[in-house]
Design a protein around this motif. Sequence first.
Motif, PDB file in Angstrom:
ATOM      1  N   HIS A 180       0.865  -1.171   0.000  1.00  0.00           N
ATOM      2  CA  HIS A 180       0.000   0.000   0.000  1.00  0.00           C
ATOM      3  C   HIS A 180       0.905   1.225   0.000  1.00  0.00           C
ATOM      4  N   ILE A 181       0.359   2.360  -0.403  1.00  0.00           N
ATOM      5  CA  ILE A 181       1.145   3.579  -0.458  1.00  0.00           C
ATOM      6  C   ILE A 181       1.207   4.206   0.932  1.00  0.00           C
ATOM      7  N   ALA A 182       2.413   4.286   1.461  1.00  0.00           N
ATOM      8  CA  ALA A 182       2.626   4.856   2.789  1.00  0.00           C
ATOM      9  C   ALA A 182       2.872   6.353   2.735  1.00  0.00           C
ATOM     10  N   ALA A 183       3.366   6.850   1.602  1.00  0.00           N
ATOM     11  CA  ALA A 183       3.607   8.285   1.446  1.00  0.00           C
ATOM     12  C   ALA A 183       3.490   8.636  -0.030  1.00  0.00           C
ATOM     13  N   PRO A 184       2.801   9.721  -0.364  1.00  0.00           N
ATOM     14  CA  PRO A 184       2.630  10.090  -1.766  1.00  0.00           C
ATOM     15  C   PRO A 184       3.924  10.592  -2.380  1.00  0.00           C
ATOM     16  N   ALA A 185       3.915  10.744  -3.686  1.00  0.00           N
ATOM     17  CA  ALA A 185       5.104  11.237  -4.381  1.00  0.00           C
ATOM     18  C   ALA A 185       5.252  12.744  -4.255  1.00  0.00           C
ATOM     19  N   ILE A 186       4.139  13.457  -4.115  1.00  0.00           N
ATOM     20  CA  ILE A 186       4.188  14.909  -3.968  1.00  0.00           C
ATOM     21  C   ILE A 186       3.329  15.333  -2.779  1.00  0.00           C
ATOM     22  N   ARG A 187       3.719  16.430  -2.145  1.00  0.00           N
ATOM     23  CA  ARG A 187       3.013  16.896  -0.953  1.00  0.00           C
ATOM     24  C   ARG A 187       2.055  18.038  -1.241  1.00  0.00           C
ATOM     25  N   SER A 188       2.136  18.612  -2.435  1.00  0.00           N
ATOM     26  CA  SER A 188       1.217  19.676  -2.821  1.00  0.00           C
ATOM     27  C   SER A 188       1.141  19.731  -4.338  1.00  0.00           C
ATOM     28  N   LEU A 189       0.126  20.392  -4.842  1.00  0.00           N
ATOM     29  CA  LEU A 189      -0.012  20.530  -6.292  1.00  0.00           C
ATOM     30  C   LEU A 189       1.121  21.353  -6.886  1.00  0.00           C
ATOM     31  N   ASP A 190       1.789  22.156  -6.075  1.00  0.00           N
ATOM     32  CA  ASP A 190       2.919  22.937  -6.558  1.00  0.00           C
ATOM     33  C   ASP A 190       4.074  22.057  -7.014  1.00  0.00           C
ATOM     34  N   GLU A 191       4.081  20.793  -6.594  1.00  0.00           N
ATOM     35  CA  GLU A 191       5.181  19.891  -6.928  1.00  0.00           C
ATOM     36  C   GLU A 191       4.892  18.998  -8.129  1.00  0.00           C
ATOM     37  N   VAL A 192       3.761  19.200  -8.784  1.00  0.00           N
ATOM     38  CA  VAL A 192       3.382  18.313  -9.888  1.00  0.00           C
ATOM     39  C   VAL A 192       4.440  18.294 -10.984  1.00  0.00           C
ATOM     40  N   GLY A 193       5.099  19.431 -11.208  1.00  0.00           N
ATOM     41  CA  GLY A 193       6.115  19.498 -12.252  1.00  0.00           C
ATOM     42  C   GLY A 193       7.293  18.565 -12.037  1.00  0.00           C
ATOM     43  N   LYS A 194       7.457  18.051 -10.829  1.00  0.00           N
ATOM     44  CA  LYS A 194       8.545  17.114 -10.549  1.00  0.00           C
ATOM     45  C   LYS A 194       8.269  15.715 -11.106  1.00  0.00           C
ATOM     46  N   LEU A 195       6.995  15.425 -11.365  1.00  0.00           N
ATOM     47  CA  LEU A 195       6.620  14.077 -11.809  1.00  0.00           C
ATOM     48  C   LEU A 195       6.922  13.888 -13.288  1.00  0.00           C
ATOM     49  N   LYS A 196       7.474  12.747 -13.614  1.00  0.00           N
ATOM     50  CA  LYS A 196       7.778  12.409 -14.999  1.00  0.00           C
ATOM     51  C   LYS A 196       7.141  11.060 -15.348  1.00  0.00           C
ATOM     52  N   PRO A 197       6.697  10.883 -16.594  1.00  0.00           N
ATOM     53  CA  PRO A 197       6.164   9.574 -16.982  1.00  0.00           C
ATOM     54  C   PRO A 197       7.195   8.473 -16.790  1.00  0.00           C
ATOM     55  N   VAL A 198       6.727   7.300 -16.454  1.00  0.00           N
ATOM     56  CA  VAL A 198       7.639   6.182 -16.199  1.00  0.00           C
ATOM     57  C   VAL A 198       8.260   5.656 -17.482  1.00  0.00           C
ATOM     58  N   ASP A 199       9.391   5.019 -17.327  1.00  0.00           N
ATOM     59  CA  ASP A 199       9.988   4.181 -18.357  1.00  0.00           C
ATOM     60  C   ASP A 199       9.727   2.741 -17.929  1.00  0.00           C
ATOM     61  N   PRO A 200       8.781   2.038 -18.558  1.00  0.00           N
ATOM     62  CA  PRO A 200       8.423   0.700 -18.087  1.00  0.00           C
ATOM     63  C   PRO A 200       9.577  -0.298 -18.097  1.00  0.00           C
ATOM     64  N   ALA A 201      10.541  -0.080 -18.953  1.00  0.00           N
ATOM     65  CA  ALA A 201      11.657  -1.022 -19.046  1.00  0.00           C
ATOM     66  C   ALA A 201      12.632  -0.885 -17.885  1.00  0.00           C
ATOM     67  N   ARG A 202      12.541   0.226 -17.130  1.00  0.00           N
ATOM     68  CA  ARG A 202      13.551   0.485 -16.115  1.00  0.00           C
ATOM     69  C   ARG A 202      13.001   0.767 -14.715  1.00  0.00           C
ATOM     70  N   ASP A 203      11.839   1.357 -14.633  1.00  0.00           N
ATOM     71  CA  ASP A 203      11.408   1.978 -13.388  1.00  0.00           C
ATOM     72  C   ASP A 203      10.676   1.021 -12.447  1.00  0.00           C
ATOM     73  N   GLY A 204      11.084   1.046 -11.182  1.00  0.00           N
ATOM     74  CA  GLY A 204      10.378   0.315 -10.136  1.00  0.00           C
ATOM     75  C   GLY A 204      10.273  -1.174 -10.415  1.00  0.00           C
ATOM     76  N   ARG A 205       9.095  -1.709 -10.094  1.00  0.00           N
ATOM     77  CA  ARG A 205       8.834  -3.142 -10.292  1.00  0.00           C
ATOM     78  C   ARG A 205       8.149  -3.434 -11.618  1.00  0.00           C
ATOM     79  N   ILE A 206       7.991  -2.428 -12.460  1.00  0.00           N
ATOM     80  CA  ILE A 206       7.336  -2.679 -13.749  1.00  0.00           C
ATOM     81  C   ILE A 206       8.090  -3.738 -14.562  1.00  0.00           C
ATOM     82  N   PRO A 207       9.432  -3.727 -14.596  1.00  0.00           N
ATOM     83  CA  PRO A 207      10.140  -4.796 -15.320  1.00  0.00           C
ATOM     84  C   PRO A 207       9.848  -6.198 -14.789  1.00  0.00           C
TER      85      PRO A 207
END
Length: 341
Positions: A89-116
């Motif tokens: 489950h998600i214990a903490a979000p990726a951003i704490r406010s809408l002001d931080e949305v610009g920090k988010l980038k689309p995933v690379d499925p071949a590399r990122d997290g457990r997607i591979p």
Amino acid sequence: MTGRQRIEAVLAGRLPDRVPVCLHNFLLAAKEAGIPLADYLEKPEAAARAHLDAVERYGYDCILIDLDTTMIAEAMGAKRDGTPGEPGHIAAPAIRSLDEVGKLKPVDPARDGRIPVLLEAIRIMAKAVGSEVAIRGNADQGAFSLAGLLRGTEDFLVELMTEPDHAALHQLLEVAYQSHRAVHQAVKAAGAQFTSLGDSPAGPDVVSPEVFLRFARPYQERLVRELDWPVVIHICGDTSAILDQLAEYPRCGFELDYKTDAARAKATVGREHVLFGNVDPSGVLARGTVAQVREVTRRLVEIWKPGGLFVLNAGCAIPASTPAENVRALVAAAQEFGSYA
């Protein structure tokens, strides 16, 4: 027909020889294979073996592989936490406010997290089952649900109510959509015949049909239009209040929870779209008797079978505590009552 042929016939709008079965059983499959859930969620060989063992054990038509509801959010920077033996489950979000949305980038499925992990498990299974069994690759959460996980679901829902025109909300939904679509594309390329998604917080049990219409439906419909293969949309809870909306989508599949009235779903969504479900996974499959499973399945087949746009499944994930004899009863009922001959 082979299991894959049955599934492909239904998705193409043709009659199979009988109602096919596709089980949302990753929790049960891991347990029965003796695989710790942590290994299933993080090791492709373990995930593949769990599903290959299960499909051989029960003889159903379609493997549904799912690595829980945190995969993409975690890959985009959210913190995943998990109780041993339970999905994350998600214990903490990726951003704490809408002001931080610009920090988010689309995933690379071949590399990122457990997607591979998911992609490699699909490749292993595709090689093993060949043309005999279909593979449905679940591409985690849809844009609406994923946006909530990235921002924090409660904060996200409050902001939808208080600042619905905030540009950053739409930027958040867009980056969530881009990541989600990329995972669908990677899952299909890995060897799945079709893909699916969960978007449960978008349903009437959480938000109004008006919120669904404005913030969730556009991204679901866009995905169906932009992908050139069948997509299945899963929304938990009672979706009766939005069935008329779902019926207006481009042709796709809908996996409906057991809380949704089966007859009404068939009369609206099931006239043009493929219905998946919707046996109660806990009250019937996990805790019911063999006789109850058989009777509930028989009634559902009677309602959803006409016209062929039907794949039998539970309405949501099947609990790990489900008795094997109940799963066998479900599959046997499809074989007994589901013939189109």
